[in-house]
Write an enzyme that holds these catalytic residues in place. Sequence first.
Site, PDB file in Angstrom:
ATOM      1  N   LYS A  14      85.751  29.110  55.118  1.00 33.80           N
ATOM      2  CA  LYS A  14      86.555  30.287  54.761  1.00 33.80           C
ATOM      3  C   LYS A  14      87.681  30.513  55.766  1.00 33.80           C
ATOM      4  O   LYS A  14      88.831  30.733  55.378  1.00 33.80           O
ATOM      5  CB  LYS A  14      85.665  31.550  54.665  1.00 33.80           C
ATOM      6  CG  LYS A  14      84.568  31.439  53.618  1.00 33.80           C
ATOM      7  CD  LYS A  14      83.755  32.713  53.502  1.00 33.80           C
ATOM      8  CE  LYS A  14      82.971  33.071  54.753  1.00 33.80           C
ATOM      9  NZ  LYS A  14      81.874  32.121  55.087  1.00 33.80           N
ATOM     10  N   ARG A  89      79.846  41.311  51.587  1.00 32.26           N
ATOM     11  CA  ARG A  89      78.670  40.476  51.796  1.00 32.26           C
ATOM     12  C   ARG A  89      77.435  41.063  51.123  1.00 32.26           C
ATOM     13  O   ARG A  89      76.368  40.439  51.151  1.00 32.26           O
ATOM     14  CB  ARG A  89      78.409  40.355  53.295  1.00 32.26           C
ATOM     15  CG  ARG A  89      78.963  39.081  53.911  1.00 32.26           C
ATOM     16  CD  ARG A  89      78.260  38.935  55.226  1.00 32.26           C
ATOM     17  NE  ARG A  89      78.348  37.693  55.918  1.00 32.26           N
ATOM     18  CZ  ARG A  89      79.378  37.256  56.619  1.00 32.26           C
ATOM     19  NH1 ARG A  89      80.511  37.904  56.633  1.00 32.26           N
ATOM     20  NH2 ARG A  89      79.279  36.143  57.310  1.00 32.26           N
ATOM     21  N   ARG A 128      80.720  23.452  65.235  1.00 29.99           N
ATOM     22  CA  ARG A 128      81.603  24.558  65.607  1.00 29.99           C
ATOM     23  C   ARG A 128      81.081  25.251  66.876  1.00 29.99           C
ATOM     24  O   ARG A 128      81.854  25.676  67.726  1.00 29.99           O
ATOM     25  CB  ARG A 128      81.698  25.558  64.444  1.00 29.99           C
ATOM     26  CG  ARG A 128      82.700  26.659  64.692  1.00 29.99           C
ATOM     27  CD  ARG A 128      82.909  27.518  63.461  1.00 29.99           C
ATOM     28  NE  ARG A 128      81.804  28.450  63.250  1.00 29.99           N
ATOM     29  CZ  ARG A 128      81.740  29.312  62.223  1.00 29.99           C
ATOM     30  NH1 ARG A 128      82.699  29.351  61.324  1.00 29.99           N
ATOM     31  NH2 ARG A 128      80.714  30.125  62.108  1.00 29.99           N
ATOM     32  N   ARG A 134      80.556  31.132  69.941  1.00 30.50           N
ATOM     33  CA  ARG A 134      79.845  32.140  69.158  1.00 30.50           C
ATOM     34  C   ARG A 134      78.344  31.978  69.335  1.00 30.50           C
ATOM     35  O   ARG A 134      77.786  30.936  69.002  1.00 30.50           O
ATOM     36  CB  ARG A 134      80.220  32.013  67.674  1.00 30.50           C
ATOM     37  CG  ARG A 134      81.587  32.577  67.371  1.00 30.50           C
ATOM     38  CD  ARG A 134      81.980  32.378  65.931  1.00 30.50           C
ATOM     39  NE  ARG A 134      80.970  32.873  64.981  1.00 30.50           N
ATOM     40  CZ  ARG A 134      81.206  32.997  63.678  1.00 30.50           C
ATOM     41  NH1 ARG A 134      82.380  32.663  63.166  1.00 30.50           N
ATOM     42  NH2 ARG A 134      80.264  33.458  62.883  1.00 30.50           N
ATOM     43  N   ARG A 146      71.061  33.070  59.311  1.00 28.04           N
ATOM     44  CA  ARG A 146      72.321  33.432  58.646  1.00 28.04           C
ATOM     45  C   ARG A 146      72.361  32.917  57.219  1.00 28.04           C
ATOM     46  O   ARG A 146      72.800  33.624  56.319  1.00 28.04           O
ATOM     47  CB  ARG A 146      73.503  32.870  59.447  1.00 28.04           C
ATOM     48  CG  ARG A 146      73.672  33.593  60.774  1.00 28.04           C
ATOM     49  CD  ARG A 146      74.582  32.844  61.692  1.00 28.04           C
ATOM     50  NE  ARG A 146      75.946  32.808  61.179  1.00 28.04           N
ATOM     51  CZ  ARG A 146      76.878  31.964  61.632  1.00 28.04           C
ATOM     52  NH1 ARG A 146      76.574  31.090  62.572  1.00 28.04           N
ATOM     53  NH2 ARG A 146      78.081  31.996  61.140  1.00 28.04           N
TER      54      ARG A 146
HETATM   55  N1  ADP Z   1      86.425  20.637  54.355  1.00 27.68           N
HETATM   56  C1  ADP Z   1      85.820  20.576  55.538  1.00 27.68           C
HETATM   57  N2  ADP Z   1      85.233  19.429  55.920  1.00 27.68           N
HETATM   58  C2  ADP Z   1      84.622  19.340  57.110  1.00 27.68           C
HETATM   59  N3  ADP Z   1      84.535  20.354  58.003  1.00 27.68           N
HETATM   60  C3  ADP Z   1      85.103  21.509  57.681  1.00 27.68           C
HETATM   61  C4  ADP Z   1      85.770  21.707  56.434  1.00 27.68           C
HETATM   62  N4  ADP Z   1      86.226  22.982  56.384  1.00 27.68           N
HETATM   63  C5  ADP Z   1      85.852  23.549  57.547  1.00 27.68           C
HETATM   64  N5  ADP Z   1      85.170  22.678  58.327  1.00 27.68           N
HETATM   65  C6  ADP Z   1      84.598  22.902  59.652  1.00 27.68           C
HETATM   66  O1  ADP Z   1      83.402  23.661  59.443  1.00 27.68           O
HETATM   67  C7  ADP Z   1      83.258  24.678  60.403  1.00 27.68           C
HETATM   68  C8  ADP Z   1      83.196  26.037  59.723  1.00 27.68           C
HETATM   69  O2  ADP Z   1      84.455  26.344  59.151  1.00 27.68           O
HETATM   70  P1  ADP Z   1      84.962  27.844  59.083  1.00 27.68           P
HETATM   71  O3  ADP Z   1      86.290  27.811  58.411  1.00 27.68           O
HETATM   72  O4  ADP Z   1      84.882  28.471  60.426  1.00 27.68           O
HETATM   73  O5  ADP Z   1      83.837  28.454  58.094  1.00 27.68           O
HETATM   74  P2  ADP Z   1      83.470  29.957  57.741  1.00 27.68           P
HETATM   75  O6  ADP Z   1      84.645  30.815  58.136  1.00 27.68           O
HETATM   76  O7  ADP Z   1      83.248  29.906  56.247  1.00 27.68           O
HETATM   77  O8  ADP Z   1      82.203  30.242  58.490  1.00 27.68           O
HETATM   78  C9  ADP Z   1      84.447  24.567  61.328  1.00 27.68           C
HETATM   79  O9  ADP Z   1      84.059  23.887  62.488  1.00 27.68           O
HETATM   80  C10 ADP Z   1      85.472  23.727  60.542  1.00 27.68           C
HETATM   81  O10 ADP Z   1      86.249  22.916  61.371  1.00 27.68           O
HETATM   82 MG    MG Z   2      84.707  32.538  59.354  1.00 25.16          MG
END
Ligand code: ADP
Ligand code: MG
Length: 191
Positions: A14, A89, A128, A134, A146
């Site tokens: 997201k 949510r 991440r 975090r 979660r």
């Molecule tokens: N299409 C994708 N393929 C692989 N990794 C991804 C992809 N989209 C996001 N990520 C990775 O997954 C992790 C979570 O993404 P994030 O955008 O922070 O998710 P959210 O906000 O939904 O929790 C991050 O480390 C990001 O780099």
């Molecule tokens: Mg997020």
Amino acid sequence: MLNLVLFGPPGAGKGTQSEKIIEKYHLVHLSTGDLLRSQIQAGTELGLKAKTLMDQGILVPDEVVIGMIDSKLSENEKAAGFIFDGFPRTVKQAEALDRLLASYNESITVMVALIVPDEELKKRLLTRGLTSGRPDDQNEEKIKTRIHEYNSKTTPVADYYRQQNKFVSVEGVGEIEEIFEAICGAVKQGA
Ligand SMILES: Nc1ncnc2c1ncn2[C@@H]1O[C@H](COP(=O)(O)OP(=O)(O)O)[C@@H](O)[C@H]1O
Ligand SMILES: [Mg+2]
């Protein structure tokens, strides 16, 4: 206005996709997670209360996030639209959001849900966690909590928008750019 709910479990992408969507559609990004983390950073009373829950992977109370969204909407009355990331949510939050938007004669345009399997989510969140700092990304137990919170309290939100014919789902595994194109297609379809 284009008011988009970007939906999906923790780690679905997201935040990653929000950045691209904002650039294209010039929307104001409202991530309740980011807003809460800045409250924690600033050491506010709200932040202190939220931290205990967030660190465990538990959702903070509805009133808290609804209040934050309420004030952000009123600060941005001239926006081209909003992207809601990590909110609503719960169904209670979704109902409150509808009421808030209605008070501005606005409504949600479309909900786009990113579909990603649990195993992939766990992998992404642990990765991440290596750089995000975090506490809720740090171990498998918290990540499990979660995902469990998401499956029990948040999944029903998808039905809420489905009943309003505003629900579109997009495959969230693959190249970031491809997923972005699919989201843009869903926005076109929904708008
Ligand atoms: N299409 C994708 N393929 C692989 N990794 C991804 C992809 N989209 C996001 N990520 C990775 O997954 C992790 C979570 O993404 P994030 O955008 O922070 O998710 P959210 O906000 O939904 O929790 C991050 O480390 C990001 O780099
Ligand atoms: Mg997020």
